[in-house]
Structure formats: C-alpha cells, structure tokens
Motif scaffolding. Sequence first.
Motif, mmCIF file in Angstrom:
data_model
loop_
_atom_site.group_PDB
_atom_site.id
_atom_site.type_symbol
_atom_site.label_atom_id
_atom_site.label_comp_id
_atom_site.label_asym_id
_atom_site.label_seq_id
_atom_site.Cartn_x
_atom_site.Cartn_y
_atom_site.Cartn_z
ATOM 1 N N HIS A 1 -0.540 -9.117 -1.967
ATOM 2 C CA HIS A 1 0.033 -7.710 -2.316
ATOM 3 C C HIS A 1 -1.031 -6.843 -3.057
ATOM 4 O O HIS A 1 -1.820 -7.726 -3.850
ATOM 5 C CB HIS A 1 1.262 -7.908 -3.123
ATOM 6 N N VAL A 2 -1.137 -5.726 -2.951
ATOM 7 C CA VAL A 2 -1.888 -4.753 -3.863
ATOM 8 C C VAL A 2 -0.737 -4.706 -5.081
ATOM 9 O O VAL A 2 0.566 -5.172 -4.931
ATOM 10 C CB VAL A 2 -2.348 -3.534 -3.298
ATOM 11 N N GLY A 3 -1.135 -3.998 -6.088
ATOM 12 C CA GLY A 3 -0.263 -3.877 -7.245
ATOM 13 C C GLY A 3 -0.766 -4.572 -8.377
ATOM 14 O O GLY A 3 -1.896 -5.169 -8.546
ATOM 15 N N PHE B 1 0.918 -1.334 0.109
ATOM 16 C CA PHE B 1 0.051 -0.040 -0.305
ATOM 17 C C PHE B 1 0.991 1.154 -0.001
ATOM 18 O O PHE B 1 1.822 1.060 0.412
ATOM 19 C CB PHE B 1 -0.808 -0.196 1.223
ATOM 20 N N GLY B 2 0.427 2.426 -0.448
ATOM 21 C CA GLY B 2 1.045 3.549 -0.399
ATOM 22 C C GLY B 2 1.315 4.339 -1.702
ATOM 23 O O GLY B 2 1.844 5.497 -1.788
ATOM 24 N N ASN B 3 1.093 3.652 -2.738
ATOM 25 C CA ASN B 3 1.466 4.230 -4.400
ATOM 26 C C ASN B 3 0.309 4.006 -5.117
ATOM 27 O O ASN B 3 0.454 3.743 -6.335
ATOM 28 C CB ASN B 3 2.584 3.371 -4.733
ATOM 29 N N ASN B 4 -0.939 4.074 -4.610
ATOM 30 C CA ASN B 4 -2.161 4.123 -5.442
ATOM 31 C C ASN B 4 -2.188 2.812 -6.122
ATOM 32 O O ASN B 4 -2.622 2.732 -7.461
ATOM 33 C CB ASN B 4 -2.187 5.171 -6.184
ATOM 34 N N ILE C 1 0.946 -1.478 9.408
ATOM 35 C CA ILE C 1 2.251 -1.613 9.636
ATOM 36 C C ILE C 1 3.143 -0.842 8.750
ATOM 37 O O ILE C 1 2.771 -0.924 7.538
ATOM 38 C CB ILE C 1 2.916 -2.883 9.780
ATOM 39 N N LEU C 2 4.365 -0.269 9.008
ATOM 40 C CA LEU C 2 5.210 -0.145 7.974
ATOM 41 C C LEU C 2 5.868 -1.001 7.253
ATOM 42 O O LEU C 2 6.361 -2.004 7.782
ATOM 43 C CB LEU C 2 6.503 0.925 8.730
ATOM 44 N N HIS C 3 5.726 -0.935 5.787
ATOM 45 C CA HIS C 3 6.351 -1.881 4.860
ATOM 46 C C HIS C 3 7.837 -1.311 4.499
ATOM 47 O O HIS C 3 7.862 -0.460 3.585
ATOM 48 C CB HIS C 3 5.427 -2.181 3.764
ATOM 49 N N THR D 1 -4.073 -7.052 8.071
ATOM 50 C CA THR D 1 -3.211 -6.114 8.168
ATOM 51 C C THR D 1 -2.592 -5.361 7.114
ATOM 52 O O THR D 1 -2.162 -6.219 5.970
ATOM 53 C CB THR D 1 -1.881 -6.763 9.138
ATOM 54 N N VAL D 2 -2.620 -4.132 7.161
ATOM 55 C CA VAL D 2 -2.066 -3.467 5.896
ATOM 56 C C VAL D 2 -0.871 -2.754 6.141
ATOM 57 O O VAL D 2 -0.399 -1.836 6.973
ATOM 58 C CB VAL D 2 -3.059 -2.086 5.840
ATOM 59 N N ALA D 3 0.007 -3.444 5.193
ATOM 60 C CA ALA D 3 1.435 -2.808 5.232
ATOM 61 C C ALA D 3 1.532 -1.745 4.105
ATOM 62 O O ALA D 3 1.692 -1.863 2.874
ATOM 63 C CB ALA D 3 2.505 -4.085 5.095
ATOM 64 N N VAL D 4 1.906 -0.603 4.624
ATOM 65 C CA VAL D 4 2.141 0.490 3.896
ATOM 66 C C VAL D 4 3.623 1.257 3.778
ATOM 67 O O VAL D 4 4.251 1.484 4.698
ATOM 68 C CB VAL D 4 1.309 1.912 4.546
ATOM 69 N N MET D 5 3.906 1.233 2.586
ATOM 70 C CA MET D 5 5.329 1.959 2.017
ATOM 71 C C MET D 5 5.504 3.362 2.483
ATOM 72 O O MET D 5 4.502 4.049 2.366
ATOM 73 C CB MET D 5 5.700 1.686 0.823
ATOM 74 N N PRO D 6 6.571 3.713 2.706
ATOM 75 C CA PRO D 6 6.649 5.070 3.292
ATOM 76 C C PRO D 6 7.051 6.086 2.047
ATOM 77 O O PRO D 6 7.452 5.522 0.914
ATOM 78 C CB PRO D 6 8.001 5.291 4.234
ATOM 79 N N PHE D 7 6.880 7.342 2.221
ATOM 80 C CA PHE D 7 7.190 8.458 1.311
ATOM 81 C C PHE D 7 6.597 8.224 -0.209
ATOM 82 O O PHE D 7 7.398 8.753 -1.119
ATOM 83 C CB PHE D 7 8.581 8.344 1.081
#
Length: 267
Positions: free
Chosen positions: A234-236, A56-59, A99-101, A74-80
């Motif tokens: 994964h999403v994507g 998650f994190g990049n649309n 959680i932070l991915h 649980t949703v693992a989200v990439m930063p920045f």
Amino acid sequence: MKLFPTFALYRQVALTLIIGTVLIANPSFTHAEPDVIPQQPTGAITKKVAIVIDDFGNNMEGTAEMLKLPIPFTVAVMPFLPSTKQDAQLAHDRGLEVILHLPMEPVRGKKSWLGPGAITTDLSSEEIHKRIVAAIDDVPYAIGINNHMGSKATADERVMKILIEICKDRNLILLDSRTTPKSLIGKIADSRGVPHADNQLFFDDLYTYSHINKQMVRLKKLIHEKDEVIAIGHVGPPGKKTAHVIHEAIPSIQKEATFVPISQMVK
C-alpha cells in the motif's frame, strides 16, 4: 546505501568529479527514474511474482517512491479522489498496469472509511451496478478491479454476481484481495468465465519495518514453494517503508523469479 538519498547527499556527490563519472556510467546508483519500466530478461527463470500496490488516488505518502520502483508492478487506484486520474496517468506513462481499487463494505469498520461511491450490501442492485460502472469510468486505463476492504461485500452472492457480470461485459480481470476466506469472487468468476486471481500475502497489514520485512521473507519462501505468487502492498502510512523493503529485495527475487503485471497471473 539508503533507498532514498537526501538532497544534501546528491549535492556532495555532484561536487566530486570522480563520483560524478561513476554516476554517469551507473545511473542506477541514484535510483534514476526511467521513462518506462524496462522489460526483464527472463532467461531460464519461469517463476513469476506480481506485486500490486493499493490505495493510489488520494495523494498518499509513498506514491512517488512506489512509482520509482524499477520493476513492473500493478497500480490499484481508488475512484473519485483528488489524485485518481493523475496517479492512473502517471502509472500508465511509466508502462505500469492500472486496476480499479473498488471500495467495498467490510464486516467490521465504518462506512466512512471506504470513501465515495463505495459498494455496500444495503444498496439496490441498480445502485450497485451504477456505482461500479461509474468507478470504472473514473479510473483511466483500468484493465481490471480489486477490492478495497470488502470482507462483507465479497462474500455476498448478489453483489458479486453484479460485479462479475460487469467485468465480463467490459472484458476486465478481477483480483480477489482475499480480505475474507468467505469470498465468492473465484467461484462466481469461474462460472462466468471471467479471468481472476487471488492475493496470497499482504506486505503491510501492520505498518512497521519489522513486520514488512517479515512479510518479504514470507514472500521469498512462497517463491520457493510456488511457480506464481501475488502480493499486495500500500501507499499511505506504510508506503515509504514498503517501497524501501521491496526495492531492497528486488535483486534477490530476480535470481529466482520474474516480476510481472497482474494480467499475466489471471486464470
């Protein structure tokens, strides 16, 4: 019935009063999205399954479908990244754990694949510490960390000691995605008293329906064999397929196990 009905199908259903009545009485027929994830009645069922969805994190494709799954996961989200904060907020609003991915260096592959702020073994200890803290602060509601890629970094003792000390200081849990059998996460986390868990299965390391379905069969077999099972999707590129396969498997899994967030699986 397909997992994600088309708009045309909804319109046809809406035109039929009888079917409309059924839909009102049975909102799950349309996969209606609840405001929050309902609590599962556990009864006599003691086995647990934790599903973690990465990237998650990049649309990414499949984000909406994953967030409609009617189970706690649980949703693992990439930063920045462009939708980092949005995805973390949406997950939190749905009552899901975040959680932070964390992007980490692999043995093979280009560093450019990791995204911004990646943890690589050539960085100084000070820079590694700085990047991990910044990544944690960039993902709202994060209660823990798992690794994105990382087959080289998770096997590096210096890097892992820094990561685990930060987790200890911040009261964060760790999920080892197990991208390498040489990972030191468990060993060092145990020595520092940091709660951690290990992934046991990837649903979609290949992107085909055939493979994802085979992995779901493996998951069900693991449930027969173990009291607790953790699996990652994964999403994507595979996102919609993985969401579909998980959704279709929910009723059969719930006969044997309870879906739980990752925090209930750490040791």
